[in-house]
Motif scaffolding. Structure first.
Motif, PDB file in Angstrom:
ATOM      1  N   PHE A 111      -7.275  -6.406 -11.418  1.00  0.00           N
ATOM      2  CA  PHE A 111      -5.906  -6.295 -11.785  1.00  0.00           C
ATOM      3  C   PHE A 111      -5.774  -4.731 -12.397  1.00  0.00           C
ATOM      4  O   PHE A 111      -5.087  -3.690 -12.043  1.00  0.00           O
ATOM      5  N   PHE A 112      -6.751  -4.382 -13.019  1.00  0.00           N
ATOM      6  CA  PHE A 112      -7.060  -3.110 -13.667  1.00  0.00           C
ATOM      7  C   PHE A 112      -7.228  -2.030 -12.688  1.00  0.00           C
ATOM      8  O   PHE A 112      -6.652  -0.987 -12.635  1.00  0.00           O
ATOM      9  N   ILE A 113      -8.033  -2.416 -11.590  1.00  0.00           N
ATOM     10  CA  ILE A 113      -8.506  -1.467 -10.617  1.00  0.00           C
ATOM     11  C   ILE A 113      -7.107  -1.283  -9.649  1.00  0.00           C
ATOM     12  O   ILE A 113      -6.759  -0.347  -9.311  1.00  0.00           O
ATOM     13  N   GLY A 114      -6.479  -2.396  -9.434  1.00  0.00           N
ATOM     14  CA  GLY A 114      -5.268  -2.380  -8.624  1.00  0.00           C
ATOM     15  C   GLY A 114      -4.169  -1.367  -9.487  1.00  0.00           C
ATOM     16  O   GLY A 114      -3.496  -0.788  -8.695  1.00  0.00           O
ATOM     17  N   LEU A 115      -3.957  -1.607 -10.693  1.00  0.00           N
ATOM     18  CA  LEU A 115      -3.131  -0.707 -11.360  1.00  0.00           C
ATOM     19  C   LEU A 115      -3.358   0.700 -11.234  1.00  0.00           C
ATOM     20  O   LEU A 115      -2.570   1.591 -11.200  1.00  0.00           O
ATOM     21  N   ALA A 116      -4.676   0.998 -11.201  1.00  0.00           N
ATOM     22  CA  ALA A 116      -5.092   2.554 -11.133  1.00  0.00           C
ATOM     23  C   ALA A 116      -4.865   2.967  -9.785  1.00  0.00           C
ATOM     24  O   ALA A 116      -4.176   4.148  -9.572  1.00  0.00           O
ATOM     25  N   VAL A 117      -4.961   2.094  -8.694  1.00  0.00           N
ATOM     26  CA  VAL A 117      -4.582   2.497  -7.231  1.00  0.00           C
ATOM     27  C   VAL A 117      -3.002   2.745  -7.188  1.00  0.00           C
ATOM     28  O   VAL A 117      -2.488   3.569  -6.674  1.00  0.00           O
ATOM     29  N   PHE A 118      -2.315   1.830  -7.985  1.00  0.00           N
ATOM     30  CA  PHE A 118      -0.993   1.775  -7.689  1.00  0.00           C
ATOM     31  C   PHE A 118      -0.296   3.230  -8.544  1.00  0.00           C
ATOM     32  O   PHE A 118       0.456   4.119  -8.224  1.00  0.00           O
ATOM     33  N   PHE A 119      -0.656   3.679  -9.699  1.00  0.00           N
ATOM     34  CA  PHE A 119      -0.388   4.662 -10.457  1.00  0.00           C
ATOM     35  C   PHE A 119      -0.949   6.111  -9.749  1.00  0.00           C
ATOM     36  O   PHE A 119       0.113   6.915  -9.844  1.00  0.00           O
ATOM     37  N   PHE A 120      -2.084   6.030  -9.312  1.00  0.00           N
ATOM     38  CA  PHE A 120      -2.509   7.097  -8.541  1.00  0.00           C
ATOM     39  C   PHE A 120      -1.799   7.382  -7.223  1.00  0.00           C
ATOM     40  O   PHE A 120      -1.037   8.557  -6.798  1.00  0.00           O
ATOM     41  N   TYR A 121      -1.710   6.509  -6.224  1.00  0.00           N
ATOM     42  CA  TYR A 121      -1.276   6.904  -4.898  1.00  0.00           C
ATOM     43  C   TYR A 121       0.374   6.424  -4.708  1.00  0.00           C
ATOM     44  O   TYR A 121       0.880   7.288  -3.864  1.00  0.00           O
ATOM     45  N   ILE A 122       0.776   5.536  -5.688  1.00  0.00           N
ATOM     46  CA  ILE A 122       2.310   5.307  -5.429  1.00  0.00           C
ATOM     47  C   ILE A 122       2.988   5.938  -6.321  1.00  0.00           C
ATOM     48  O   ILE A 122       3.897   6.998  -6.225  1.00  0.00           O
ATOM     49  N   TYR A 123       2.955   5.436  -7.752  1.00  0.00           N
ATOM     50  CA  TYR A 123       3.756   6.206  -8.783  1.00  0.00           C
ATOM     51  C   TYR A 123       3.480   7.674  -9.124  1.00  0.00           C
ATOM     52  O   TYR A 123       4.302   8.153  -9.101  1.00  0.00           O
ATOM     53  N   GLY A 124       2.186   7.943  -9.106  1.00  0.00           N
ATOM     54  CA  GLY A 124       1.877   9.357  -9.309  1.00  0.00           C
ATOM     55  C   GLY A 124       2.514  10.443  -8.204  1.00  0.00           C
ATOM     56  O   GLY A 124       2.951  11.382  -8.655  1.00  0.00           O
ATOM     57  N   ARG A 125       2.220   9.745  -6.977  1.00  0.00           N
ATOM     58  CA  ARG A 125       2.992  10.738  -5.905  1.00  0.00           C
ATOM     59  C   ARG A 125       4.582  10.848  -5.873  1.00  0.00           C
ATOM     60  O   ARG A 125       5.179  11.644  -5.693  1.00  0.00           O
ATOM     61  N   ARG A 126       5.074   9.542  -6.216  1.00  0.00           N
ATOM     62  CA  ARG A 126       6.597   9.528  -6.341  1.00  0.00           C
ATOM     63  C   ARG A 126       7.014  10.316  -7.387  1.00  0.00           C
ATOM     64  O   ARG A 126       7.969  11.377  -7.238  1.00  0.00           O
ATOM     65  N   LYS A 127       6.192  10.275  -8.421  1.00  0.00           N
ATOM     66  CA  LYS A 127       6.730  11.353  -9.759  1.00  0.00           C
ATOM     67  C   LYS A 127       6.644  12.699  -9.269  1.00  0.00           C
ATOM     68  O   LYS A 127       7.375  13.673  -9.822  1.00  0.00           O
ATOM     69  N   ALA A 128       5.392  12.987  -8.627  1.00  0.00           N
ATOM     70  CA  ALA A 128       5.150  14.496  -8.506  1.00  0.00           C
ATOM     71  C   ALA A 128       6.241  14.850  -7.329  1.00  0.00           C
ATOM     72  O   ALA A 128       6.883  16.023  -7.392  1.00  0.00           O
ATOM     73  N   ALA A 129       6.603  13.978  -6.428  1.00  0.00           N
ATOM     74  CA  ALA A 129       7.780  14.323  -5.437  1.00  0.00           C
ATOM     75  C   ALA A 129       9.118  14.564  -6.126  1.00  0.00           C
ATOM     76  O   ALA A 129       9.937  15.464  -5.861  1.00  0.00           O
ATOM     77  N   HIS A 130       9.406  13.739  -7.204  1.00  0.00           N
ATOM     78  CA  HIS A 130      10.601  13.878  -7.931  1.00  0.00           C
ATOM     79  C   HIS A 130      10.544  15.348  -8.852  1.00  0.00           C
ATOM     80  O   HIS A 130      11.788  15.776  -8.800  1.00  0.00           O
ATOM     81  N   ALA A 131       9.542  15.370  -9.197  1.00  0.00           N
ATOM     82  CA  ALA A 131       9.346  16.638  -9.941  1.00  0.00           C
ATOM     83  C   ALA A 131       9.545  17.745  -8.950  1.00  0.00           C
ATOM     84  O   ALA A 131      10.207  18.958  -9.521  1.00  0.00           O
ATOM     85  N   ALA A 132       9.134  17.847  -8.014  1.00  0.00           N
ATOM     86  CA  ALA A 132       9.246  19.123  -6.883  1.00  0.00           C
ATOM     87  C   ALA A 132      10.512  19.284  -6.519  1.00  0.00           C
ATOM     88  O   ALA A 132      11.108  20.168  -6.460  1.00  0.00           O
ATOM     89  N   THR A 133      11.473  18.222  -6.605  1.00  0.00           N
ATOM     90  CA  THR A 133      12.869  18.299  -6.129  1.00  0.00           C
ATOM     91  C   THR A 133      13.865  18.579  -7.207  1.00  0.00           C
ATOM     92  O   THR A 133      14.972  18.462  -7.059  1.00  0.00           O
ATOM     93  N   GLY A 134      13.222  18.478  -8.550  1.00  0.00           N
ATOM     94  CA  GLY A 134      13.992  18.626  -9.507  1.00  0.00           C
ATOM     95  C   GLY A 134      14.747  17.308 -10.192  1.00  0.00           C
ATOM     96  O   GLY A 134      15.492  17.227 -11.165  1.00  0.00           O
ATOM     97  N   ILE A 135      14.186  16.302  -9.478  1.00  0.00           N
ATOM     98  CA  ILE A 135      14.773  14.949 -10.144  1.00  0.00           C
ATOM     99  C   ILE A 135      13.886  14.455 -11.436  1.00  0.00           C
ATOM    100  O   ILE A 135      12.602  14.445 -11.271  1.00  0.00           O
ATOM    101  N   VAL A 136      14.363  14.219 -12.471  1.00  0.00           N
ATOM    102  CA  VAL A 136      13.669  13.660 -13.809  1.00  0.00           C
ATOM    103  C   VAL A 136      13.579  12.031 -13.549  1.00  0.00           C
ATOM    104  O   VAL A 136      14.393  11.482 -13.487  1.00  0.00           O
TER     105      VAL A 136
END
Length: 447
Positions: free
Chosen positions: A422-447
């Motif tokens: 569970f905890f390793i899976g959360l790490a994978v989710f936050f790094f590869y999915i949530y983190g990249r989505r967050k970075a993409a939104h930041a790059a386009t000016g979406i908060v």
């Protein structure tokens, strides 16, 4: 020494008998000393805040750095609840004779954990200026408790002798329950990596850190060996309560030498000490994501700082809520001592993952072209890296073997495997999915 020596884990280790003395010695030689070499070498090559996160990132890449920091952070969500349980187990002795049974009441445990966790969260939100006195009392109280315990043990041994024989130090015919304690012992010996965070605040670190690691290792090792032996002198290993073992031992030895009155004040002092330990780890772990750079992969609100006190109140509240929930959930299907062991074993696995990276980094450096440009020679790096890596992996693997307090093997393995995944899976989710989505939104000016 304060960071390394952890009195809370001693009863659960001593409950496995005198053979654990050999495990302490093996762990000091094959895990603790290599850890000191790794910390000094990596801090020298990669100075700056971040410690285990920074080292894994520099040597293995961004995701491995994130996973190392993530496990270092989330293991405290398991460890702080064990401190809460330990606090309750000890504090009932401060109420006087006849209240010891409260430590077996799930209702009392749940209520006391909720109250203490809430208090510590509030104090740390108000700020370290207010909360630090609890942590300071914790460090002092641990030392006083250890000295009191060992002192009584010496007096009892000199006046009454001991029933311990050479046979108690032999490997038992069925060593299944002893295996888990090896991982807990490795867990008890971590802490030197904190030096990398304090490097800028240490006078002449090039000269003083190696000596501090050496003397800290000797003193911590002696304290662990002495307190484990004292518990075995005072109490039959089969009667050691993993939550109350220290006060049990002090109570029995104090009665023998005619100072039984010290039990209640000793329990009160130890309770304050335990609360201080919980406060220190709660405060420190709430800041780990932001010191290590994990915040760029986590929800933005996790980084909110209190407008008046300047503290990471959102992270503190989340940590307190998760830790309290874990205590309540595990209490539903387990006894109090079994709950303690479950939480502690999962904390061991998550805590040791960053050390796999740390020793792996040492080995990778030793086999590379820059091996000779650091503090230690290539043979020392290879020896320390391989010894530490093998011991760490072994400690993780043996944590999956149940301690003697575990009543259901299937339930325990489900908890350990499921919790780790569970905890390793959360790490994978936050790094590869949530983190990249967050970075993409930041790059386009979406908060």
């Amino acid at each position: 020494m304060v960071a390394v020596f952890n009195l809370n884990v001693v009863p659960s280790i001593a409950a496995n008998g005198g053979v654990t003395i050999w495990l302490w010695l093996i762990s000091l030689l094959l895990f603790f000393w290599p850890q000191g070499i790794a910390v000094l070498e990596l801090a020298h090559r990669y100075p700056g805040e971040g410690g285990v996160y920074l080292w894994a990132k520099e040597v293995f890449g961004d995701f491995h750095g994130f996973l190392s920091g993530w496990c270092y952070w989330t293991n405290n969500m398991m460890y702080v609840p064990t401190v809460m349980l330990y606090f309750v187990g000890v504090s009932v002795f401060a109420l006087g004779s006849g209240h010891e049974g409260l430590a077996d009441s799930k209702t009392f445990i749940a209520a006391a954990t909720l109250v203490l966790m809430s208090l510590l969260v509030v104090l740390n939100i108000v700020g370290l200026g207010v909360g630090k006195w609890i942590s300071n009392l914790g460090s002092m109280g641990t030392g006083v408790a250890a000295v009191t315990l060992i002192g009584l043990g010496v007096i009892v041994w000199l006046r009454f002798g001991t029933t311990i024989t050479a046979a108690d130090f032999r490997i038992p015919a069925n060593p299944r329950f002893v295996l888990n304690s090896f991982g807990v012992i490795c867990f008890g010996l971590v802490g030197l990596e904190l030096a990398s965070i304090m490097g800028d605040e240490i006078q002449d670190p090039e000269r003083n850190l190696p000596r501090a690691v050496a003397w800290g290792g000797v003193l911590s090792g002696l304290l662990y060996l002495a307190t484990t032996l004292t518990l075995l002198i005072a109490i039959n290993r089969n009667d050691i309560n993993v939550l109350q073992g220290i006060v049990q031992a002090v109570g029995q030895m104090a009665s023998k030498v005619g100072v039984g009155w010290i039990v209640a004040p000793f329990a009160l002092m130890l309770s304050i000490s335990i609360a201080g330990i919980g406060s220190a780890w709660l405060a420190g772990s709430a800041r780990i994501p932001f010191v290590a750079g994990l915040d760029s992969y986590l929800p933005a609100w996790m980084g909110r700082v209190h407008s008046e006190y300047g503290t990471p109140y959102a992270a503190l509240i989340v940590h307190g809520a998760v830790s309290t929930s874990l205590v309540l959930i595990t209490l539903l299907g387990s006894g109090v001592q079994e709950t303690f062991q479950r939480l502690l074993s999962l904390a061991v696995v998550l805590q040791l993952v960053p050390f796999v990276y740390m020793f792996g980094a040492l080995l990778k450096i030793s086999l590379g072209p820059s091996a000779s440009s650091g503090r230690y020679s290539k043979p020392v790096l290879v020896l320390a890296g391989s010894s530490g890596l093998i011991t760490t992996i072994l400690g993780i693997a043996l944590a999956f073997f149940p301690a003697q307090q575990i009543t259901s093997l299937r339930s325990y393995e489900t908890w350990m495997v499921g919790g780790t995944a569970f905890f390793i899976g959360l790490a994978v989710f936050f790094f590869y999915i949530y983190g990249r989505r967050k970075a993409a939104h930041a790059a386009t000016g979406i908060v």
